[in-house]
Structure formats: C-alpha cells, structure tokens
Design a protein around this motif. Structure first.
Motif, PDB file in Angstrom:
ATOM      1  N   PHE A 119       0.845  -1.203   0.000  1.00 45.12           N
ATOM      2  CA  PHE A 119       0.000   0.000   0.000  1.00 45.12           C
ATOM      3  C   PHE A 119       0.876   1.248   0.000  1.00 45.12           C
ATOM      4  N   VAL A 120       0.277   2.339  -0.457  1.00 42.90           N
ATOM      5  CA  VAL A 120       0.987   3.619  -0.453  1.00 42.90           C
ATOM      6  C   VAL A 120       0.954   4.191   0.964  1.00 42.90           C
ATOM      7  N   SER A 121       2.129   4.566   1.486  1.00 36.26           N
ATOM      8  CA  SER A 121       2.191   5.133   2.829  1.00 36.26           C
ATOM      9  C   SER A 121       1.366   6.417   2.875  1.00 36.26           C
ATOM     10  N   PRO A 122       0.665   6.622   3.987  1.00 34.70           N
ATOM     11  CA  PRO A 122      -0.218   7.802   4.058  1.00 34.70           C
ATOM     12  C   PRO A 122       0.539   9.117   3.887  1.00 34.70           C
ATOM     13  N   ASP A 123       1.793   9.147   4.387  1.00 34.72           N
ATOM     14  CA  ASP A 123       2.517  10.419   4.282  1.00 34.72           C
ATOM     15  C   ASP A 123       3.434  10.469   3.062  1.00 34.72           C
ATOM     16  N   ALA A 124       3.334   9.462   2.214  1.00 32.10           N
ATOM     17  CA  ALA A 124       4.255   9.386   1.082  1.00 32.10           C
ATOM     18  C   ALA A 124       4.146  10.576   0.124  1.00 32.10           C
ATOM     19  N   PRO A 125       2.929  10.968  -0.297  1.00 26.63           N
ATOM     20  CA  PRO A 125       2.858  12.079  -1.265  1.00 26.63           C
ATOM     21  C   PRO A 125       3.535  13.344  -0.738  1.00 26.63           C
ATOM     22  N   ALA A 126       3.249  13.686   0.509  1.00 28.95           N
ATOM     23  CA  ALA A 126       3.836  14.896   1.083  1.00 28.95           C
ATOM     24  C   ALA A 126       5.345  14.765   1.201  1.00 28.95           C
ATOM     25  N   ALA A 127       5.788  13.580   1.710  1.00 29.12           N
ATOM     26  CA  ALA A 127       7.215  13.379   1.914  1.00 29.12           C
ATOM     27  C   ALA A 127       7.969  13.432   0.581  1.00 29.12           C
ATOM     28  N   LEU A 128       7.376  12.816  -0.431  1.00 25.46           N
ATOM     29  CA  LEU A 128       8.035  12.801  -1.738  1.00 25.46           C
ATOM     30  C   LEU A 128       8.149  14.206  -2.304  1.00 25.46           C
ATOM     31  N   ARG A 129       7.064  14.969  -2.125  1.00 27.70           N
ATOM     32  CA  ARG A 129       7.074  16.324  -2.657  1.00 27.70           C
ATOM     33  C   ARG A 129       8.145  17.151  -1.952  1.00 27.70           C
ATOM     34  N   ALA A 130       8.244  16.948  -0.634  1.00 26.71           N
ATOM     35  CA  ALA A 130       9.258  17.681   0.135  1.00 26.71           C
ATOM     36  C   ALA A 130      10.656  17.307  -0.370  1.00 26.71           C
ATOM     37  N   ARG A 131      10.850  16.011  -0.585  1.00 24.59           N
ATOM     38  CA  ARG A 131      12.173  15.556  -1.028  1.00 24.59           C
ATOM     39  C   ARG A 131      12.494  16.124  -2.412  1.00 24.59           C
ATOM     40  N   ARG A 132      11.486  16.145  -3.276  1.00 25.57           N
ATOM     41  CA  ARG A 132      11.687  16.680  -4.613  1.00 25.57           C
ATOM     42  C   ARG A 132      12.065  18.159  -4.560  1.00 25.57           C
ATOM     43  N   ARG A 133      11.368  18.863  -3.624  1.00 28.09           N
ATOM     44  CA  ARG A 133      11.618  20.291  -3.515  1.00 28.09           C
ATOM     45  C   ARG A 133      13.063  20.529  -3.086  1.00 28.09           C
ATOM     46  N   GLU A 134      13.524  19.669  -2.150  1.00 30.90           N
ATOM     47  CA  GLU A 134      14.892  19.811  -1.667  1.00 30.90           C
ATOM     48  C   GLU A 134      15.890  19.661  -2.794  1.00 30.90           C
ATOM     49  N   SER A 135      15.662  18.691  -3.638  1.00 29.53           N
ATOM     50  CA  SER A 135      16.670  18.373  -4.654  1.00 29.53           C
ATOM     51  C   SER A 135      16.463  19.169  -5.942  1.00 29.53           C
ATOM     52  N   PHE A 136      15.393  19.977  -5.958  1.00 26.56           N
ATOM     53  CA  PHE A 136      15.049  20.667  -7.197  1.00 26.56           C
ATOM     54  C   PHE A 136      16.194  21.551  -7.708  1.00 26.56           C
ATOM     55  N   PHE A 137      16.741  22.357  -6.795  1.00 30.03           N
ATOM     56  CA  PHE A 137      17.774  23.295  -7.247  1.00 30.03           C
ATOM     57  C   PHE A 137      19.022  22.558  -7.694  1.00 30.03           C
ATOM     58  N   GLY A 138      19.394  21.532  -6.936  1.00 26.78           N
ATOM     59  CA  GLY A 138      20.569  20.748  -7.311  1.00 26.78           C
ATOM     60  C   GLY A 138      20.371  20.010  -8.616  1.00 26.78           C
ATOM     61  N   ASP A 139      19.176  19.396  -8.754  1.00 25.24           N
ATOM     62  CA  ASP A 139      18.946  18.526  -9.916  1.00 25.24           C
ATOM     63  C   ASP A 139      18.588  19.301 -11.178  1.00 25.24           C
ATOM     64  N   VAL A 140      17.844  20.383 -11.016  1.00 21.61           N
ATOM     65  CA  VAL A 140      17.305  21.061 -12.199  1.00 21.61           C
ATOM     66  C   VAL A 140      17.963  22.414 -12.458  1.00 21.61           C
ATOM     67  N   VAL A 141      18.028  23.255 -11.428  1.00 16.22           N
ATOM     68  CA  VAL A 141      18.484  24.626 -11.664  1.00 16.22           C
ATOM     69  C   VAL A 141      19.987  24.703 -11.919  1.00 16.22           C
ATOM     70  N   ASP A 142      20.758  24.040 -11.074  1.00 15.79           N
ATOM     71  CA  ASP A 142      22.215  24.123 -11.224  1.00 15.79           C
ATOM     72  C   ASP A 142      22.692  23.649 -12.599  1.00 15.79           C
ATOM     73  N   PRO A 143      22.227  22.489 -13.072  1.00 21.81           N
ATOM     74  CA  PRO A 143      22.664  22.075 -14.416  1.00 21.81           C
ATOM     75  C   PRO A 143      22.220  23.042 -15.492  1.00 21.81           C
ATOM     76  N   MET A 144      21.024  23.649 -15.316  1.00 18.66           N
ATOM     77  CA  MET A 144      20.541  24.607 -16.314  1.00 18.66           C
ATOM     78  C   MET A 144      21.464  25.825 -16.364  1.00 18.66           C
ATOM     79  N   VAL A 145      21.868  26.293 -15.190  1.00 18.14           N
ATOM     80  CA  VAL A 145      22.767  27.442 -15.121  1.00 18.14           C
ATOM     81  C   VAL A 145      24.091  27.100 -15.782  1.00 18.14           C
ATOM     82  N   ALA A 146      24.598  25.873 -15.501  1.00 17.81           N
ATOM     83  CA  ALA A 146      25.873  25.456 -16.079  1.00 17.81           C
ATOM     84  C   ALA A 146      25.789  25.415 -17.596  1.00 17.81           C
ATOM     85  N   GLU A 147      24.677  24.871 -18.078  1.00 20.58           N
ATOM     86  CA  GLU A 147      24.477  24.751 -19.529  1.00 20.58           C
ATOM     87  C   GLU A 147      24.409  26.151 -20.156  1.00 20.58           C
TER      88      GLU A 147
END
Lengths: 239, 122, 315
Positions: B70-98
C-alpha cells in the motif's frame, strides 16, 4: 492412482498401443479371408492362407521393437522417466503384448478352420511348423508368442545399437540379431527364410528344447538391449 | 520500454514514485502485485519485488502481510518535500551550467521565468 | 545478502530445487563439448544461458536433464545425481528446440496425452489453456505443424509439466513476436505464482534479458560469466571521445573492444567505474554509455579479444 505412477510407461503402452495393435487383427483377418475367397474364384484353395500370411508379422514385430527404443524411449526420457523404468516396463508390456497377439493368431487358425470347413476348402499347413493342426490352439499361440517376442527384442536392440552414442554397436549387434531371429524361426518352424530351412532342415529341436532355447535367447536379447540402452543419449534431432 | 542507463528495478521504483507524486496512486491505496507489474512490463517478478523493496525501505510503500503493498499515508507529502529539496541541485544548477557553457546571460533566464510567472497570473 | 528470496508480498516461497555442477566434462568421441565446468544455481530464480553456437548450451542442459551422461564430473539437482535417478528426473523438464516431446505422426492431442501419462505433475487444464492461447491445432499431426506451432507445442508441454526445474533451449525458435510475448507472460505468471528454477537459453538476448535474474555466459565449453543481470549490465561501459583522451582514461582498465571513426574512438571497458572515474571522464569530455547485454555478450565471447592483455593498445 499414485500407486500406478511408477508404472507410467507400461500404463501408457497398455492404454494406447495394445488396443491399436489388437484391433489391427480384425482387418488382417477380414483381408485374408477375402484373399482366400479370391483364390477360390480363380482356382482352388488347398493351403491355409492364414498360415502363409501371418508369419510376415514378425517383420512388423522387428519394426515395433526398433520403434520402442528409437522413439518411445527418448520420449519417455524427455518426460522425466529413466531408461531403467522404460526397460523394465516396456519389457513386461512386450511380453504381454506378444502373448496376446500369439493367442489372436492361434484364434485365426481356428476361425479359418471353421470358414474353410463351411466352404469346403483344404486348410493345409506348411510342413516345417512345430504344430501340425490348426486346432492346436495353445501350441500355435506359444510358437507365435516366442517368435514375436524374440523378433521384437531383436528390433529393440538393433534400434538402440544404430541410434545410440556409437553406431558401431549397431553393426556388431547384427550378429546376435541374426542368430536370435534364426533361432526363433527354427524352434517354431515358422520360417520365411528358405535358405535357412534348407540349411537346417525341418524344425529339429523339438518342443521343450526349442522353447527353452528361445527363452534363453530372449534373456540374451534383453541383456544386449539393456547394455545398449542404459546410457543411451536423447539425441538432438535435426528436422 | 526501458532505457539502459539504470537497472530496471530502479526505473520501476521511479515510475511508482511518479504515480504517487502525480496523484495516480493515492495514500493508503493498494498497489498492483509484483506479478502483475512483472507481467505488465514483462520482467522477472523478482526484479519487480526488488523495486517494491526499495520503495518500502524509502517509506513510500508499506506491506500488509498476506494482503499486499500500500501507499504510505505520508508518502505524497514526503516525496514532494524531497523533490523540492533536490530541485535546485537537480534542475536549476545544471541549467545554469548549460547556459554558461553556451553563453546565455543569466539575466535572460530570469526574464523568461518572470514571463511565465506573469502568464500564470493571467 | 542472503540468497533466499522473500516475496515482496510477504508470502513464504515453497521449497525450490538447486542445481550444482562440479568439474563437468562432456565429450562426443574426440570432440569436447564441455570442459571442467562448475557452476551453482540456487533454486527459485530465472537464469539466462547465453553462448555462441557450439558453445555447449544444449550439451549442458542435456546433461542437467539426464538426456546424456556426463563424461566426468558431478551433476546434482537438489543434492542428488540426475542421471537415471527417477526421483530427480521427474522434477526436471527440458524443452529443446529439436522437439523431443512430439512424434511426427502423432496428433497434438495425442502428444499432450502422452505427457499426461508420463508426467506426475502434468496440468491438463493449463495445457488446454496454453494450446488455445498459442493457437496450436489439437487435431493436426505434429509433422504437419509449422515451425512456430511446433515450438509453441514444446512451450506448452514445458509449462504444463509444472516441474520444479524447467529449462528451455532455444524453445522460441520460429515463434512470431506476439507468441514470444505470450511465452514471456506465461513464464512470468508461473514463476510469480510459485518460485521455480528456470533456465532459458536464447539468442534473442535483448528481448529476453528482462526475464533473467542471473545471466550465465558459456564460451567454448567453459563458463565465462555468471552474474546478476543488473550487476553485469553495470559493468560494461562504452567510452567515446577523442583518441588520446580515451587512451589516457582507459589505461589500466580491462578493454573488450575498440572501434575507430576518424579521430573518435569508442572503447568498451569491463569493470565497475566509480564516481571519481565518471568525474574524470566528464572533465576529459568523454561520453560514457552503459552497454546493452547483447553487446557485452558479443565482446565477452569474442575469440580474438581473449588473447589481448588489458593494457594492450590496438592490435
């Protein structure tokens, strides 16, 4: 049901091959009676057509024996059965099968006697037979039993010899094959090989010695078959 | 169906994670069985099981013995939080480098972002 | 990590059979098909057996199934010798491409009936469903079947035998793409329902690779690789870039092959690359791509490559 699992090979042969082979007897009987009828129209019937024709069946036995080791054995191994299981169970089956066929052939002589009697034909048997009258049911059945038994066994080890790991064994096996085939013919007087009868004369072994030597020959045949089959590979067939 | 860059089990795990993020799979909802996943993607059931195990370890899924996953009850929120954390590292920084590598001034990027903000408002 | 598999759903897997081969040797007359081959296959997994033609795949599977006796060495299933051991052979089913399970003049339904007689574990109802799904005509003689239908019949017999050790040797030959997909789905459903030890030998590497938990590669009668599919895939990398840079980067690595296009060189390396390597490659402007299993297989069984030392340049 699980009690019979160990006899799966025999069960398979009894349930599929036996009825088929036994039912073959009916068309053969009808055909030979018709043949006698044709002969009667053209000339006179003064020999037993059955007695002339059915000895040919030993060639069929030879072929069936070869079929057992070249086709049925690989099939059984492919389905998880061992060579030992196959050897034991198919031998029992062949002994029973040839016994039934021997009895059916003897029955053929009896029925022919009836038909010929009604039609007024002469049912002359070949001179060299161990039996000399069509109503010697048990003796006739015994003769055909050992004949077919030996020829099936010969077919089995020839088949195994020529398709095994080393075809050289097939050539070597030809010698005992000829000896056993002639032994069966001589002992029973059911002989289709003219030069052999000229060579050895009429059945000279007599009943007890003839049958005993046939059974000894059968034992030898089984031993040869097992020797050739016990490590036989299932070959990769190219088709 | 799969790219060659990461093991198949990880790609399946990522797909399930994406489904949770997008709301295709809801909290406390049962997920299809490993065999169903395996049959669908035509992969070994053990590979699917490995993906599930990874998601259990990450707290995205939980196991109910004899019932399924089953999907953990707090999974959607936790995943979104984790995504937000890594957003700048994963998406913005490489874009700036490019952008730097091919000579796009960062000001232009900021302008473009402001543009889409205005579109959002409208 | 323990080899015992625990299902993600938490169900307890039933007992499965292990395969153990020690110093196996098989020769046909003077030809040596397998030489000093040792391997062990823990139960309940799906193994892919790869090898070039004549590498010994069929020989190995034939010995595992008791179709042939080993010339030397041991072949154990569940710890017992296989050959002429009916307790073991009834748990083993090998479907070979040559079609050992059907005779020319027998009809398909008779072939299935023979299997029903001989296999204690035969599932007749499942066989019916499979025959339907693969479109094998029940009333047709085996010799009149098309190549694909004959392969499908073999697959039906293999799956419906429901043995703990199930092996397919190029069993999909002549099958069309939808039937091959159906085969994969059925196999997945089977091992999903109850873990089985399955060995599949194939030349359709990329298509079948997702099914394999482990891959075994045979080359000229010897085992070259046995590894989890994911691990193996992670080990092959293609390095592409400027010749000099590639040479510097791959110095000291095990290289499997090399291709040149002008000044661009593509070198395949075998071995784990760590993060430092990746950074180094990035700085040198090199492109790293994972290898597909098929390419890895081709390189690992290339008769020329084995003779070069890892540091050697172009031959």
């Amino acid at each position: 049901m699980s009690r019979f699992r160990h006899w799966a090979v025999a069960r398979l042969l009894f349930s599929t091959h036996l009825p088929f082979l036994v039912l073959l007897w009916v068309p053969v009987a009808v055909l030979l009676t018709a043949a006698a009828g044709v002969v009667a129209v053209v000339g006179t019937v003064n020999h037993s057509v059955w007695d002339i024709a059915v000895p040919i069946l030993r060639w069929f036995a030879l072929g069936y024996g070869a079929y057992l080791t070249t086709r049925m054995l690989p099939l059984c191994i492919a389905h998880g059965r061992t060579r030992r299981e196959f050897m034991i169970q198919s031998s029992c089956f062949v002994a029973a099968l040839t016994g039934v066929l021997g009895a059916l052939l003897a029955l053929g002589y009896l029925l022919e006697k009836g038909v010929y009697g009604l039609a007024g034909w002469r049912q002359q048997l070949a001179d060299e037979r161990l039996f000399d009258a069509p109503d010697q049911f048990w003796l006739i059945a015994l003769c055909y039993w050992v004949l077919l038994l030996l020829w099936t066994t010969v077919g089995a080890f020839l088949g195994a010899g020529f398709t095994g790991a080393d075809e050289g064994w097939g050539v070597i096996a030809l010698l005992p094959a000829v000896v056993l085939a002639i032994l069966a013919s001589v002992a029973t007087g059911i002989n289709g090989l003219p030069f052999v009868s000229r060579l050895l004369g009429e059945s000279s072994l007599g009943l007890p010695i003839g049958m005993l030597s046939c059974l000894a020959g059968y034992a030898v045949g089984l031993a040869i078959t097992w020797g050739l089959v016990r490590e036989i590979p299932v070959r990769t067939r190219t088709s | 169906m799969f790219d060659d860059r990461s093991p198949i089990y990880r790609q399946i795990a990522e797909r399930i994670t994406a489904d949770v993020l997008n709301g295709v799979l809801l909290a406390d909802e049962q997920v299809m069985s490993t065999t169903q996943y395996a049959t669908y993607y035509r992969i070994n059931p053990a590979t699917a099981a490995k993906a599930f195990q990874q998601l259990v370890d990450e707290g995205v899924l939980y196991k109910r013995r004899g019932v399924g996953m089953f999907v953990s009850p707090d999974a959607p929120a936790a995943l979104r939080a984790r995504r937000r954390e890594s957003f700048f590292g994963d998406v913005v920084d490489p874009m700036v480098a490019e952008a730097r590598a091919i000579g796009i001034p960062l000001g232009e990027i900021v302008k473009r972002i402001e543009q889409s903000m205005n579109e959002d408002v409208r | 990590m323990t080899r015992a598999r625990v299902d993600a759903e938490g169900t307890v897997p039933p007992v499965t059979v292990d395969v153990e081969v020690r110093q196996l040797r098989l020769s046909y007359g003077r030809t040596v098909a397998l030489d000093d081959l040792s391997l062990s296959l823990p139960g309940g997994r799906v193994y892919g057996l790869l090898g070039r033609n004549g590498a010994g795949k069929t020989s190995l599977l034939s010995v595992l199934a008791g179709f042939r006796r080993a010339s030397a060495g041991e072949v154990l299933v569940s710890g017992e010798p296989v050959f002429e051991n009916s307790r073991i052979t009834r748990q083993v089913c090998l479907i070979r491409e040559s079609g050992d399970v059907g005779d020319g003049d027998d009809r398909v339904k008779e072939t299935l009936d023979i299997a029903r007689h001989l296999r204690p574990s035969w599932d007749a109802e499942y066989a019916r469903r499979l025959v339907d799904r693969f479109g094998v005509p029940l009333d047709r003689k085996v010799k009149d079947l098309s190549r694909g239908q004959r392969s499908a019949l073999g697959i039906v017999v293999g799956l419906a035998s429901r043995t703990p050790l199930l092996m397919f040797d190029e069993a999909h030959l002549g099958l069309d793409a939808p039937s091959r997909e159906a085969f994969q789905e059925e196999l997945i459903a089977e091992v999903g329902a109850s873990p089985r030890t399955v060995v599949v030998s194939t030349h359709l590497i990329e298509e079948q690779a997702p099914l394999f938990e482990e891959v075994l590669i045979l080359d000229r009668g010897r085992l070259v690789v046995q590894e989890e599919t994911d691990t193996l895939l992670a080990r092959g990398t293609t390095v592409t870039g400027h010749a000099a840079a590639v040479e510097t980067f791959t110095a000291g690595m095990t290289t499997l092959g090399e291709r040149r296009l002008g000044r661009t060189v593509e070198v395949t390396v075998f071995g784990d690359l760590d993060d430092a390597d990746r950074v180094r490659a990035g700085q040198a402007g090199l492109d790293l791509t994972p290898m597909a299993l098929q390419d890895l297989f081709i390189h690992l069984t290339d008769p020329d490559v084995h003779r070069t030392d890892p540091d050697g340049g172009p031959r």
